[in-house]
Design a protein around this motif. Structure first.
Motif, PDB file in Angstrom:
ATOM      1  N   ASN A 186      -9.483  13.716  -4.032  1.00 26.40           N
ATOM      2  CA  ASN A 186      -8.736  13.909  -5.169  1.00 26.40           C
ATOM      3  C   ASN A 186      -7.262  14.097  -4.671  1.00 26.40           C
ATOM      4  N   ILE A 187      -7.051  14.955  -3.749  1.00 31.68           N
ATOM      5  CA  ILE A 187      -5.443  15.175  -3.557  1.00 31.68           C
ATOM      6  C   ILE A 187      -5.199  13.616  -2.934  1.00 31.68           C
ATOM      7  N   THR A 188      -5.734  13.170  -2.193  1.00 26.35           N
ATOM      8  CA  THR A 188      -5.518  11.781  -1.364  1.00 26.35           C
ATOM      9  C   THR A 188      -4.989  10.796  -2.641  1.00 26.35           C
ATOM     10  N   LYS A 189      -5.844  10.701  -3.520  1.00 21.27           N
ATOM     11  CA  LYS A 189      -5.463   9.874  -4.652  1.00 21.27           C
ATOM     12  C   LYS A 189      -4.152  10.299  -5.449  1.00 21.27           C
ATOM     13  N   ARG A 190      -4.079  11.406  -5.674  1.00 22.75           N
ATOM     14  CA  ARG A 190      -2.874  12.087  -6.428  1.00 22.75           C
ATOM     15  C   ARG A 190      -1.713  11.640  -5.540  1.00 22.75           C
ATOM     16  N   LEU A 191      -1.881  11.768  -4.337  1.00 24.57           N
ATOM     17  CA  LEU A 191      -0.451  11.522  -3.421  1.00 24.57           C
ATOM     18  C   LEU A 191      -0.368   9.864  -3.295  1.00 24.57           C
ATOM     19  N   PHE A 192      -1.275   9.196  -3.294  1.00 26.10           N
ATOM     20  CA  PHE A 192      -1.134   7.855  -3.412  1.00 26.10           C
ATOM     21  C   PHE A 192      -0.397   7.375  -4.410  1.00 26.10           C
ATOM     22  N   GLU A 193      -0.804   7.760  -5.723  1.00 24.88           N
ATOM     23  CA  GLU A 193      -0.280   7.365  -6.908  1.00 24.88           C
ATOM     24  C   GLU A 193       1.181   7.845  -7.219  1.00 24.88           C
ATOM     25  N   VAL A 194       1.613   9.040  -6.593  1.00 24.34           N
ATOM     26  CA  VAL A 194       2.875   9.436  -6.484  1.00 24.34           C
ATOM     27  C   VAL A 194       3.805   8.703  -5.526  1.00 24.34           C
ATOM     28  N   GLY A 195       2.816   8.317  -4.558  1.00 29.57           N
ATOM     29  CA  GLY A 195       3.789   7.406  -3.469  1.00 29.57           C
ATOM     30  C   GLY A 195       4.408   6.057  -4.133  1.00 29.57           C
ATOM     31  N   LYS A 196       3.230   5.465  -5.061  1.00 31.37           N
ATOM     32  CA  LYS A 196       3.569   4.183  -5.497  1.00 31.37           C
ATOM     33  C   LYS A 196       4.939   4.365  -6.481  1.00 31.37           C
ATOM     34  N   LEU A 197       4.901   5.501  -7.234  1.00 33.12           N
ATOM     35  CA  LEU A 197       6.059   5.865  -8.173  1.00 33.12           C
ATOM     36  C   LEU A 197       7.557   6.015  -7.129  1.00 33.12           C
ATOM     37  N   VAL A 198       7.488   6.824  -6.231  1.00 29.55           N
ATOM     38  CA  VAL A 198       8.575   6.919  -5.483  1.00 29.55           C
ATOM     39  C   VAL A 198       8.952   5.793  -4.369  1.00 29.55           C
ATOM     40  N   GLY A 199       8.071   4.811  -4.189  1.00 29.51           N
ATOM     41  CA  GLY A 199       8.428   3.927  -3.264  1.00 29.51           C
ATOM     42  C   GLY A 199       8.083   4.160  -1.737  1.00 29.51           C
ATOM     43  N   ILE A 200       7.185   5.095  -1.464  1.00 31.09           N
ATOM     44  CA  ILE A 200       7.077   5.650  -0.287  1.00 31.09           C
ATOM     45  C   ILE A 200       5.468   5.323  -0.184  1.00 31.09           C
ATOM     46  N   GLU A 201       4.771   4.501   0.445  1.00 26.95           N
ATOM     47  CA  GLU A 201       3.398   4.145   0.574  1.00 26.95           C
ATOM     48  C   GLU A 201       2.538   5.122   1.483  1.00 26.95           C
ATOM     49  N   LEU A 202       1.377   5.650   0.635  1.00 25.54           N
ATOM     50  CA  LEU A 202       0.800   6.461   1.473  1.00 25.54           C
ATOM     51  C   LEU A 202      -0.367   5.597   2.241  1.00 25.54           C
ATOM     52  N   LEU A 203      -0.228   5.556   3.530  1.00 22.53           N
ATOM     53  CA  LEU A 203      -1.110   4.475   4.206  1.00 22.53           C
ATOM     54  C   LEU A 203      -2.513   4.873   4.578  1.00 22.53           C
ATOM     55  N   ASP A 204      -2.589   6.230   4.607  1.00 21.39           N
ATOM     56  CA  ASP A 204      -4.032   6.661   5.170  1.00 21.39           C
ATOM     57  C   ASP A 204      -3.978   8.170   5.013  1.00 21.39           C
TER      58      ASP A 204
END
Length: 229
Positions: free
Chosen positions: A193-211
């Motif tokens: 769940n934390i990973t999914k949350r960080l991934f979505e925030v990353g898309k918003l700020v333009g910094i991709e969570l790769l893994d």
């Protein structure tokens, strides 16, 4: 080499003393106990610095020095606060130097690269650490930073702390890593769940969570490879 028993360092022939041998032959020629004895400098009324160092390592293991607190180390008879501070300072310098060396022009192309970079260090940690690897546009490591300590949950791991650091470093993307002290890297629902949350925030700020890499005892799991986010 002079045999180590219950003796005082001044009783060892001058050329065989740890500090003199380090100067003459380099630090790699010394045992773990001799290196620690140089940091301790002095022993107690009953034990030399080398005896004290041997006792610390034999009873607690070498990784104890990296993971223990100042209070735990200083409570050992013959150590005290001043010596404990010297030892912890030396270990922290070693960690920082290793981090600089490891992150120098390293390109991340797979989860295995991440494990090779930080796995050996994180597998011995007694608490859960969330560590972030910051990458440039070519997936070259810019920096590595611990963001939180303690069991991963949404109240501890906040996207603000993760991405504010990434923005400060002008990162193009990030990889988050954390360890499971149990040695089993199997992700929990909270991890996912934390990973999914960080991934979505990353898309918003333009910094991709790769893994998100979870480190176990000599093993790891990539949530990206498992298609968990």
């Amino acid at each position: 080499m002079f045999l180590l028993s219950n003796f005082r360092i001044r009783d060892i022939p001058h050329d065989e003393r740890p500090r003199e041998r380090l100067i003459k032959f380099g630090p790699e020629s010394l045992s773990n106990a001799e290196l620690l004895a140089i940091l301790l400098r002095t022993g107690t009324k009953d034990f030399s610095a080398i005896n004290l160092a041997q006792n610390i390592i034999s009873k607690n293991g070498l990784d104890f020095l990296s993971n223990c607190t100042i209070e735990e180390l200083s409570s050992i008879k013959g150590v005290g606060l001043a010596k404990a501070a010297q030892i912890k300072a030396a270990i922290e310098l070693g960690k920082r130097l290793r981090g600089l060396r490891n992150s120098n022009k390293i390109k991340i192309t797979s989860p295995k690269d991440v494990f090779n970079l930080i796995g050996e260090d994180m597998r011995y940690l007694k608490k859960e650490f969330l560590r972030v690897i910051f990458l440039n546009t070519k997936n070259i490591v810019i920096d590595i930073k611990d963001i939180s300590i303690g069991s991963l949950n949404s109240s501890i791991v906040h996207p603000r702390e993760v991405f504010s650091e990434a923005i400060r470093r002008s990162s193009s993307s990030i990889i988050i890593c954390h360890n499971h002290p149990s040695g089993d890297p199997e992700p929990s629902m909270e991890d996912i769940n934390i990973t999914k949350r960080l991934f979505e925030v990353g898309k918003l700020v333009g910094i991709e969570l790769l893994d998100h890499i979870i480190i176990g005892d000599g093993c790891y799991i990539s949530l990206k490879e498992k298609n968990l986010f």
